[in-house]
Design an enzyme around this catalytic site. Structure first.
Site, mmCIF file in Angstrom:
data_model
loop_
_atom_site.group_PDB
_atom_site.id
_atom_site.type_symbol
_atom_site.label_atom_id
_atom_site.label_comp_id
_atom_site.label_asym_id
_atom_site.label_seq_id
_atom_site.Cartn_x
_atom_site.Cartn_y
_atom_site.Cartn_z
ATOM 1 N N GLU A 1 0.838 -1.978 0.117
ATOM 2 C CA GLU A 1 -0.404 0.091 0.032
ATOM 3 C C GLU A 1 0.949 1.256 -0.293
ATOM 4 O O GLU A 1 1.010 2.504 1.130
ATOM 5 C CB GLU A 1 -0.765 -0.131 1.276
ATOM 6 N N HIS B 1 -10.122 -5.946 -2.508
ATOM 7 C CA HIS B 1 -11.391 -5.775 -2.187
ATOM 8 C C HIS B 1 -12.621 -4.543 -2.723
ATOM 9 O O HIS B 1 -12.139 -4.081 -2.580
ATOM 10 C CB HIS B 1 -10.650 -4.727 -0.289
HETATM 11 C C1 XIL Z 1 -7.041 -6.232 7.690
HETATM 12 C C2 XIL Z 1 -7.390 -7.506 8.677
HETATM 13 O O1 XIL Z 1 -7.354 -7.925 8.275
HETATM 14 C C3 XIL Z 1 -7.853 -7.199 10.514
HETATM 15 O O2 XIL Z 1 -8.249 -8.429 11.017
HETATM 16 C C4 XIL Z 1 -7.488 -5.557 10.844
HETATM 17 O O3 XIL Z 1 -7.757 -5.511 12.094
HETATM 18 C C5 XIL Z 1 -6.442 -4.472 9.719
HETATM 19 O O4 XIL Z 1 -5.707 -4.977 8.346
HETATM 20 N N1 XIL Z 1 -5.047 -4.774 3.312
HETATM 21 C C6 XIL Z 1 -3.868 -4.718 4.025
HETATM 22 C C7 XIL Z 1 -4.117 -6.532 5.037
HETATM 23 O O5 XIL Z 1 -3.461 -6.061 3.571
HETATM 24 O O6 XIL Z 1 -3.338 -6.472 5.972
HETATM 25 C C8 XIL Z 1 -5.728 -5.832 6.029
HETATM 26 O O7 XIL Z 1 -6.083 -6.494 6.954
HETATM 27 C C9 XIL Z 1 -7.015 -5.373 4.885
HETATM 28 C C10 XIL Z 1 -6.458 -4.734 4.084
#
Ligand code: XIL
Length: 477
Positions: free
Chosen positions: A168, A247
């Protein structure tokens, strides 16, 4: 008979002296060089994905490994795992230079002991930093970040299929700019510095850049990530894969040009992995989106695997959106059925990558087995198989990818190889290894023993020393 590598290449960096070698061993007198149609119907996601050499994984939480419903689904359906939180910076280095791998190990060991591939997530990220790192800037932070990458990737060396090295790093605006973060403020080259440190620490892991909202080809952020990968490839910065988190929800829906995005990244010479898939919604609409994502991946040879971000809806970080494949009780949803059906009916991956480089040297992919060189004897009842190995070798280690092709349909198979003296197998995925040196037998795991005639599956292993000259021999029943 020797044939060009049947498997996707890994890194091609100038640092590593790599050899790609493929050996074909014949058990039934003839070799299928690529699968023809995915006629086999596998009952689980991992098995269905393995038909075309892909993985299907899930993000999992260490504190749920005592939940039997959860673990049953995990072990039955998936052949890859990612730690949802346990391998992030705040988990693995809670105090500076005090590393804690206990939770990460639970995930890694669960996966490896069951022949699953493990995705490492993540080495460098602006989020979920421990407090000591959040407060850091400048040279001290740059050095701390590089130390973190080195220590964690070294600790897990030999166990990780792919690392999300950097997560990210771009912002969500329309300028395609880098995200402002303490890591970015250490200098624009922080990403490549992280990748070089990761390669040095674990030359066998595929190194990915991972991000969200880089799914829609027309979005500036997608183009920014594309330009980063292109630049790295041009300049020889070690990068092997792009991770599309994917997502999807109303604000960021599954885009109609998703396949264009996947194939465009692949054309840069990197693998494409769908790393955190979840799609908010329900019923047919949700099922259709999952089907679309799977079909898009199957259509792109270098889209090598899909990971969903959790198992049941109740496990999801966005549980309100019911975005996963199993409901709160662990029952399969319509989205599951659509995903499995798509994996089962998908286009098998060509065995060369990029797809245009090596024309097939044998009969074109018609469904009938090749008619050249008929088996000298009647094939043994209960299946026949052949195996090819492609090898990526560097100073001190190697990764072997083995493709098992059924001549006639199999219920189980095993590939035996003599590991060269001085070399040893350290980690295996999609197969169960007996022994680590000398003559090592790799048997199918529960989900990939059955291969229909003419179809293939892949497994892999990592080793120390030199893997050159291994000749696989395949037997099946
Ligand atoms: C999320 C987890 O699913 C949660 O449990 C935590 O509280 C926050 O992080 N992008 C990513 C992941 O790369 O690591 C994230 O995971 C979701 C978005």
């Amino acid at each position: 008979m020797t044939q060009q590598s049947a498997s996707r290449p890994r890194r091609r960096g100038p640092r590593a002296a790599l050899a790609t070698i493929a050996v074909v061993a014949l058990a039934a007198g003839t070799a299928m060089l690529y699968a023809t149609s995915a006629s086999a119907q596998s009952a689980t996601l991992g098995a269905a994905a393995a038909q075309s050499g892909r993985y299907f994984g899930a993000a999992i939480a260490a504190n749920k490994l005592g939940d039997s419903t959860y673990v049953n689904i995990l072990n039955r359906e998936f052949n890859s795992v990612t730690a949802e939180n346990e391998m992030k910076i705040n988990a693995t280095e809670p105090q500076q230079n005090r590393f804690d791998f206990s939770s990460g190990d639970r995930i890694v060991n669960h996966g490896i002991s069951r022949g699953m591939a493990v995705r490492g997530h993540t080495l460098a990220w602006h989020s979920q930093q421990p407090a000591w790192m959040e407060q850091m800037e400048g040279t001290a932070l740059r050095n701390a970040m590089l130390n973190h990458v080195t220590q964690v990737a070294t600790y897990y060396r030999g166990k990780i299929h792919s690392w999300d090295v950097v997560n990210e790093a771009f912002d969500d605006g329309n300028a395609g700019a880098r995200r402002n973060s303490n890591l970015q403020r250490t200098g624009n080259d922080w990403i490549e510095a992280a990748f070089r440190a990761a390669r040095a620490a674990d030359p066998g892991a595929k190194l990915c850049y991972n991000d969200y909202n880089i799914d829609n080809w027309s979005w500036a952020k997608t183009q920014a990530a594309y330009n980063l990968v292109r630049d790295f490839k041009q300049r020889g910065v070690p990068i092997d894969c792009i991770g599309l988190q994917s997502h999807f929800n109303a604000q960021s829906p599954y885009p109609s040009n998703y396949r264009t995005t996947l194939s465009s990244f692949a054309a840069l010479g990197v693998d494409v992995q769908i790393t955190e898939l979840d799609i908010e919604g329900s019923g047919t609409a949700q099922a259709n989106s999952y089907r679309g994502v799977v079909n898009d991946c199957l259509a792109v040879a270098r889209c090598t695997g899909i990971t969903v971000w959790g198992i049941r809806d109740s496990d999801s970080w966005r549980s309100y959106g019911t975005p996963l494949l199993f409901d709160n009780n662990g029952n399969k949803k319509p989205a599951y059925d659509a995903t499995l059906a798509a994996l089962n009916s998908g286009t098998p991956v060509p065995t060369t990558a990029p797809p245009t480089t090596v024309p097939p040297t044998t009969a074109p992919p018609t469904t009938a087995p090749p008619t050249t060189a008929p088996p000298p004897t009647t094939p043994p009842p209960g299946g026949s198989c052949s195996a090819t190995v492609s090898l990526n070798q560097w100073q001190g280690g190697f990764v072997a990818t083995v493709r098992v092709t059924a001549g006639s349909s199999t219920n189980s198979w095993a590939v035996t190889m003599t590991i060269p003296s001085g070399a040893a197998v350290t980690n295996t995925w999609n197969a169960q290894a007996s022994g680590s040196t000398g003559s090592v037998r790799f048997a199918n795991v529960s989900y990939n023993g059955r291969i229909a005639a003419g179809q293939s599956t892949e497994f892999g292993f990592q080793g120390t020393g030199s893997g050159s000259g291994m000749t696989p021999s395949c037997s099946s029943s």
